[in-house]
Every structure is written in structure tokens, then in C-alpha cells.
Design a protein around this motif. Structure first.
Motif, PDB file in Angstrom:
ATOM      1  N   VAL A 190       0.822  -1.211   0.000  1.00 54.89           N
ATOM      2  CA  VAL A 190       0.000   0.000   0.000  1.00 54.89           C
ATOM      3  C   VAL A 190       0.855   1.260   0.000  1.00 54.89           C
ATOM      4  N   ASN A 191       2.127   1.132   0.389  1.00 55.29           N
ATOM      5  CA  ASN A 191       3.014   2.295   0.458  1.00 55.29           C
ATOM      6  C   ASN A 191       3.910   2.441  -0.769  1.00 55.29           C
ATOM      7  N   ARG A 192       3.636   1.699  -1.822  1.00 58.35           N
ATOM      8  CA  ARG A 192       4.449   1.762  -3.037  1.00 58.35           C
ATOM      9  C   ARG A 192       4.473   3.182  -3.584  1.00 58.35           C
ATOM     10  N   VAL A 193       5.481   3.487  -4.371  1.00 56.72           N
ATOM     11  CA  VAL A 193       5.684   4.850  -4.853  1.00 56.72           C
ATOM     12  C   VAL A 193       4.509   5.342  -5.691  1.00 56.72           C
ATOM     13  N   SER A 194       3.813   4.449  -6.380  1.00 58.14           N
ATOM     14  CA  SER A 194       2.699   4.859  -7.239  1.00 58.14           C
ATOM     15  C   SER A 194       1.371   4.945  -6.494  1.00 58.14           C
ATOM     16  N   SER A 195       1.362   4.617  -5.208  1.00 52.36           N
ATOM     17  CA  SER A 195       0.126   4.674  -4.434  1.00 52.36           C
ATOM     18  C   SER A 195      -0.217   6.124  -4.093  1.00 52.36           C
ATOM     19  N   ASP A 196      -1.512   6.390  -3.935  1.00 50.20           N
ATOM     20  CA  ASP A 196      -1.931   7.750  -3.591  1.00 50.20           C
ATOM     21  C   ASP A 196      -2.351   7.859  -2.128  1.00 50.20           C
ATOM     22  N   VAL A 197      -1.789   7.012  -1.263  1.00 51.02           N
ATOM     23  CA  VAL A 197      -2.114   7.077   0.158  1.00 51.02           C
ATOM     24  C   VAL A 197      -1.547   8.349   0.778  1.00 51.02           C
ATOM     25  N   GLU A 198      -2.113   8.731   1.899  1.00 51.18           N
ATOM     26  CA  GLU A 198      -1.615   9.894   2.636  1.00 51.18           C
ATOM     27  C   GLU A 198      -0.224   9.561   3.188  1.00 51.18           C
ATOM     28  N   ARG A 199       0.713  10.477   3.007  1.00 51.39           N
ATOM     29  CA  ARG A 199       2.106  10.226   3.402  1.00 51.39           C
ATOM     30  C   ARG A 199       2.473  11.001   4.664  1.00 51.39           C
ATOM     31  N   ALA A 200       3.447  10.454   5.372  1.00 50.69           N
ATOM     32  CA  ALA A 200       3.962  11.119   6.567  1.00 50.69           C
ATOM     33  C   ALA A 200       5.367  10.603   6.840  1.00 50.69           C
ATOM     34  N   ARG A 201       6.097  11.345   7.659  1.00 55.28           N
ATOM     35  CA  ARG A 201       7.445  10.937   8.042  1.00 55.28           C
ATOM     36  C   ARG A 201       7.771  11.471   9.424  1.00 55.28           C
ATOM     37  N   PHE A 202       8.219  10.563  10.294  1.00 58.68           N
ATOM     38  CA  PHE A 202       8.700  10.960  11.611  1.00 58.68           C
ATOM     39  C   PHE A 202      10.148  11.407  11.515  1.00 58.68           C
ATOM     40  N   SER A 203      10.515  12.336  12.381  1.00 54.42           N
ATOM     41  CA  SER A 203      11.932  12.604  12.589  1.00 54.42           C
ATOM     42  C   SER A 203      12.460  11.601  13.603  1.00 54.42           C
ATOM     43  N   VAL A 204      13.770  11.482  13.699  1.00 50.14           N
ATOM     44  CA  VAL A 204      14.374  10.576  14.672  1.00 50.14           C
ATOM     45  C   VAL A 204      13.953  10.964  16.086  1.00 50.14           C
ATOM     46  N   ASP A 205      13.986  12.229  16.395  1.00 50.70           N
ATOM     47  CA  ASP A 205      13.630  12.678  17.740  1.00 50.70           C
ATOM     48  C   ASP A 205      12.170  12.377  18.071  1.00 50.70           C
ATOM     49  N   GLU A 206      11.290  12.485  17.082  1.00 46.62           N
ATOM     50  CA  GLU A 206       9.878  12.210  17.334  1.00 46.62           C
ATOM     51  C   GLU A 206       9.655  10.751  17.694  1.00 46.62           C
ATOM     52  N   VAL A 207      10.330   9.845  17.014  1.00 47.35           N
ATOM     53  CA  VAL A 207      10.175   8.426  17.345  1.00 47.35           C
ATOM     54  C   VAL A 207      10.723   8.144  18.742  1.00 47.35           C
ATOM     55  N   VAL A 208      11.850   8.742  19.070  1.00 44.43           N
ATOM     56  CA  VAL A 208      12.440   8.540  20.396  1.00 44.43           C
ATOM     57  C   VAL A 208      11.487   9.051  21.471  1.00 44.43           C
ATOM     58  N   ARG A 209      10.933  10.250  21.289  1.00 42.41           N
ATOM     59  CA  ARG A 209      10.029  10.811  22.295  1.00 42.41           C
ATOM     60  C   ARG A 209       8.766   9.969  22.436  1.00 42.41           C
ATOM     61  N   LEU A 210       8.213   9.520  21.313  1.00 45.52           N
ATOM     62  CA  LEU A 210       7.008   8.696  21.375  1.00 45.52           C
ATOM     63  C   LEU A 210       7.272   7.408  22.142  1.00 45.52           C
ATOM     64  N   THR A 211       8.390   6.777  21.860  1.00 41.56           N
ATOM     65  CA  THR A 211       8.716   5.518  22.532  1.00 41.56           C
ATOM     66  C   THR A 211       8.833   5.720  24.034  1.00 41.56           C
ATOM     67  N   LEU A 212       9.560   6.747  24.429  1.00 38.63           N
ATOM     68  CA  LEU A 212       9.745   7.003  25.866  1.00 38.63           C
ATOM     69  C   LEU A 212       8.435   7.418  26.529  1.00 38.63           C
ATOM     70  N   PHE A 266       5.293   6.666  25.607  1.00 32.64           N
ATOM     71  CA  PHE A 266       4.407   5.511  25.719  1.00 32.64           C
ATOM     72  C   PHE A 266       4.892   4.559  26.800  1.00 32.64           C
ATOM     73  N   TYR A 267       6.210   4.405  26.914  1.00 38.02           N
ATOM     74  CA  TYR A 267       6.714   3.519  27.951  1.00 38.02           C
ATOM     75  C   TYR A 267       6.389   4.060  29.340  1.00 38.02           C
ATOM     76  N   ARG A 268       6.636   5.340  29.545  1.00 32.43           N
ATOM     77  CA  ARG A 268       6.403   5.929  30.871  1.00 32.43           C
ATOM     78  C   ARG A 268       4.940   5.832  31.290  1.00 32.43           C
ATOM     79  N   ARG A 269       4.039   5.765  30.305  1.00 31.37           N
ATOM     80  CA  ARG A 269       2.615   5.605  30.611  1.00 31.37           C
ATOM     81  C   ARG A 269       2.211   4.138  30.681  1.00 31.37           C
ATOM     82  N   ASN A 270       3.195   3.253  30.648  1.00 33.38           N
ATOM     83  CA  ASN A 270       2.962   1.814  30.777  1.00 33.38           C
ATOM     84  C   ASN A 270       2.099   1.264  29.647  1.00 33.38           C
ATOM     85  N   VAL A 271       2.229   1.839  28.478  1.00 28.66           N
ATOM     86  CA  VAL A 271       1.484   1.373  27.313  1.00 28.66           C
ATOM     87  C   VAL A 271       2.294   0.350  26.523  1.00 28.66           C
TER      88      VAL A 271
END
Length: 424
Positions: free
Chosen positions: A75-97, A99-104
Motif C-alpha cells: 500500500v506504500n508503493r511509490v505509485s500509491s496515492d495514500v496519505e504520506r507522513a514521516r517521523f523525525s528521529v527525535d519524534e520516534v524517540v520521544r514517542l517511545t519514551l 508511551f513507555y512511561r505511561r505503561n502502554v
């Protein structure tokens, strides 16, 4: 909806198609020593189960769903017209920490579409794991999806920070890749798997050497701890039903991967139609029961001594009406009933209903006395199911149950629990 929430909605949904996110085999870690943060052995909102029963909740996302490849089944192939997004490295790190701190969650499963180049994408994935481990002292589980064409040095870094690495082989043959995933090479994927296998072997050898260095008899080794490398090993995934490959081809590919690269797991993902799909793809989803049967057959190959070719029907497919072990037994009535008191372990493992632990219990019991019907009944449902395929001093199975039948005919008996070995 803020920007990060929008990205999370898109990239968590885009990651749902990757099935290879189990967490078995990782080194147990926690922060009970007040150093670092996180754990990979607690319980939370659960997403995946390890074979030993532990439940590991993982934040499962893509770094981005942009991709330079045009794989028709993705579904993410280059010719697909799905909505696109991209995390930065810092955003993934913050999300992980966060979610962990909230015991999720208790860990991270991070994959990505290919952006710019394989090396650039792999650098971003490694950067996330590095920040979590070295900057924030995160001790939870990390599974990184690695990029086949990435530089070996990047794969080495990934193994240093991740518990498990995985490279998706996607389809069981190069012909299937040529038809549905132009630009991807089965040979390149296998070369990357081989590189990871070599590094895993080196890490095991270094660990064994370090344990031999003793200061006093009976004491633990005092040498420097060897560098870690993906202690939970590597895994892969195959899509089932996107091409015309039969179950024999899929299982033979899995057997070759297990033998050649010592994979921890091959995951199977039933194909499901995607928006604006190519006419070369099936119009309907692959039956989930087919995926289930492949997992059962995979289990039989890994733990019960079955060969890939003997589990499938003459047409190359697994039975859809009964599990592979029962179908095989009914197709070979000349091998039954089995004498429980004389048969070797390899034969007992092929008896429907008996799992690895049940067989071991029977072997232990018959060292001191004859096994009787009551002993099998004490094994619970597994032993009672096996009674149709064994004989004992006080039991003979009914002849009708062992007569030749079509493997796809409805079974006259309850279906055995193939995974009894993991729960007995």
C-alpha cells in the motif's frame, strides 16, 4: 489533530501489514538497578507473545511510508496515492519514551519505506535505536527492520542496539519478485541475511570464549563482556496469496531459510487487497486459514521433524479442513497404530495430539514401567486425542479411524492441538 498525532495515525496504520514483530529470544533487561529506563519483560497492553509465554507490548510504526519501490502488493508503493507522513528521529524517540512511561508499551518495532537510498534509511533507523540506548538508557525491546541493500557497517550498528533484526523476503521466489516487486532481488536479501548470520555466529563464539575465562573454579568469567549483536536473532516475512506460489514452494523456501541463515522465525502474512491495486494481483484476500495452516506446518518442520514436502497434498497445497499433522497421519494409515512403549521419540512426535512435552513425559514414564491408557488420559486432551493412533497393553484403536481417507475429508475425530508443546 496535531502534527505528531496525525503522523502516528498514518504510520501506525501503515505498519500493520508487517507480521514479524514477535519478541522471543531477547536478552532480559530491566532498570531495577536504577540505571537507565525501561524493561523488556513486564506486562502491559499486549501485542505479541513470546514462545515462553511472555507478553511484549510494542510500539509498532514506520519511520515513513514514503518509498522509492513500486511493489504492487504494498500500500506504500511509490505509485500509491495514500496519505504520506514521516517521523523525525527525535519524534520516534520521544514517542517511545512517552508511551513507555505511561505503561502502554515495553518495546519498539520500527520499520520504514525506503527514502533517498537504502543507506540513508538505515542510518535513520539506527539513529533512533542509538539515541534510545545511549542517550536515554532505554532497556526495553527493540526490533529494527533492516534494509537489504544497506552497508554492512550499518547493519553491524543496528545489531549493536537492537534485540532483533529482520529482513523481509516478501515472496518465495525471484520470479514472483520480478512480477510483483520490480527492483527487489532475492539474492541481495539472502546476502544480507547471510551477513547477519555471520555476525550472530561471531557474537556467539565471542560469548563462549569470554565464559571460559575464569578467575576461580566455579566462578563466572571475569573477561570483558563481548559486544552484543541482536541477541534475539533475525526473522523474515512472506506474503501468502499475492502470487501463484503454492504451499510447497513457500514451505521449501522457509526450510531453506531456517537451514541457511538460522532464522528465529518465518512469518506468514495473508495477502489482503489494497486500494487502486494492480490487475496482476488477486481480487480477493487470501484465506486466513491458509496462513494458519502454514504456521502449523512451519511448527511441525521446526520441532517435530517433518519435511516441507511431506506435509502438503499432491497438488502442492496444505489441507484447509484439518491441521497438517492430522492430514499426514490419515494419509499414512500403514504407519499406525504406534506402540507407545516401543516407538522411538521421532515416531511418537508424529502421533496426532502428542506434543514435544507430552512425548518426553511418556519417554520418562516408560523407563520405569509400561505406559498404559490411564497414562495417556492423564495427559489431558492431547493424550485422549492420541488414543486413536496408538496401541497400549490395555488399548487398541478402532480400525475405522485408521482406514485410508481423503486428507480433505471431514475428520471423524476432534482435531488435535498442534501447539500443545508450548502449553503443556
Amino acid at each position: 489533530m496535531n502534527t505528531v498525532s496525525r503522523k502516528l495515525r498514518i504510520l501506525a496504520d501503515a505498519a500493520k501489514y508487517d507480521a514479524s514483530c514477535a519478541s522471543s529470544g531477547g536478552t532480559r533487561r530491566d532498570s531495577s538497578d536504577q540505571k537507565g529506563i525501561g524493561s523488556n519483560e513486564g506486562m502491559g497492553i499486549c501485542h505479541s507473545y513470546a514462545p515462553d509465554g511472555r507478553c511484549i507490548s510494542l510500539l509498532k510504526i514506520l519511520l515513513t511510508n514514503w518509498c522509492v519501490y513500486d511493489c504492487l502488493y504494498c500500500v506504500n508503493r511509490v505509485s500509491s496515492d495514500v496519505e504520506r507522513a514521516r517521523f523525525s528521529v527525535d519524534e520516534v524517540v520521544r514517542l517511545t519514551l512517552d508511551f513507555y512511561r505511561r505503561n502502554v508499551i515495553e518495546g519498539l518495532f520500527l520499520s520504514s519505506g525506503i527514502i533517498r537510498s537504502p543507506d540513508y534509511t538505515m542510518e535513520q533507523l539506527v539513529a533512533v535505536a542509538r539515541q534510545l540506548r545511549e542517550v536515554h538508557g532505554f532497556r526495553g525491546y527493540i526490533h529494527l527492520k533492516t534494509i537489504p541493500d544497506a552497508d554492512e557497517a550499518l547493519l553491524a550498528q543496528a545489531g549493536r542496539f537492537a534485540d532483533r533484526l529482520s529482513i523481509n523476503i516478501e515472496l518465495p521466489s525471484q520470479a514472483a519478485l520480478d512480477a510483483l516487486a520490480p527492483g527487489k532481488s532475492s539474492q541481495q536479501i539472502r546476502q544480507s541475511m547471510a551477513g547477519i548470520r555471520l555476525k550472530l555466529d561471531e557474537a556467539c563464539e565471542q560469548k563462549a570464549q569470554a565464559e571460559q575465562i575464569r578467575s576461580l573454579p566455579g566462578q563466572r568469567g571475569t573477561g570483558a563482556a563481548p559486544p552484543r549483536f541482536a541477541p534475539a536473532g533475525q526473522s523474515t516475512q512472506m506474503i501468502v496469496g499475492a502470487d501463484t506460489s503454492d504451499d510447497r514452494c513457500i514451505l521449501q523456501t522457509s526450510a531453506a531459510l531456517y537451514a541457511g541463515y538460522r532464522l528465529k522465525r518465518v512469518y506468514y502474512s495473508a495477502f489482503s487487497p489494497i486500494p487502486h491495486a494492480s490487475a496482476r494481483l488477486p481480487g480477493q484476500a487470501a484465506p486466513l486459514v491458509r496462513e494458519h495452516r502454514l504456521y502449523q506446518a512451519d511448527w511441525l518442520m521446526r520441532f517435530y521433524g517433518f519435511d516441507a514436502t511431506e506435509l502438503v497434498l499432491p497438488g502442492g497445497m496444505l489441507s484447509m479442513t484439518m491441521d497438517p499433522k492430522l492430514a499426514w497421519a490419515l494419509a499414512h494409515p500403514e504407519l499406525f497404530p504406534v506402540d507407545v512403549n516401543r516407538a522411538p521419540r521421532e515416531t511418537l512426535l508424529r502421533v496426532p495430539g502428542l506434543g514435544v512435552r507430552s512425548v518426553q513425559r511418556l519417554l520418562d514414564a516408560r523407563r520405569v514401567r509400561q505406559v498404559r491408557r490411564a497414562d495417556l488420559e492423564r495427559l489431558g486432551s492431547a493424550g485422549r486425542k492420541a488414543l486413536d493412533f496408538v496401541h497400549l497393553p490395555d488399548h487398541r484403536p478402532g480400525a475405522a479411524l485408521l482406514s485410508p481417507v481423503s486428507p480433505d475429508a471431514p475428520s471423524p475425530m476432534a482435531q488435535p492441538d498442534l501447539f500443545e508443546a508450548s502449553s503443556a
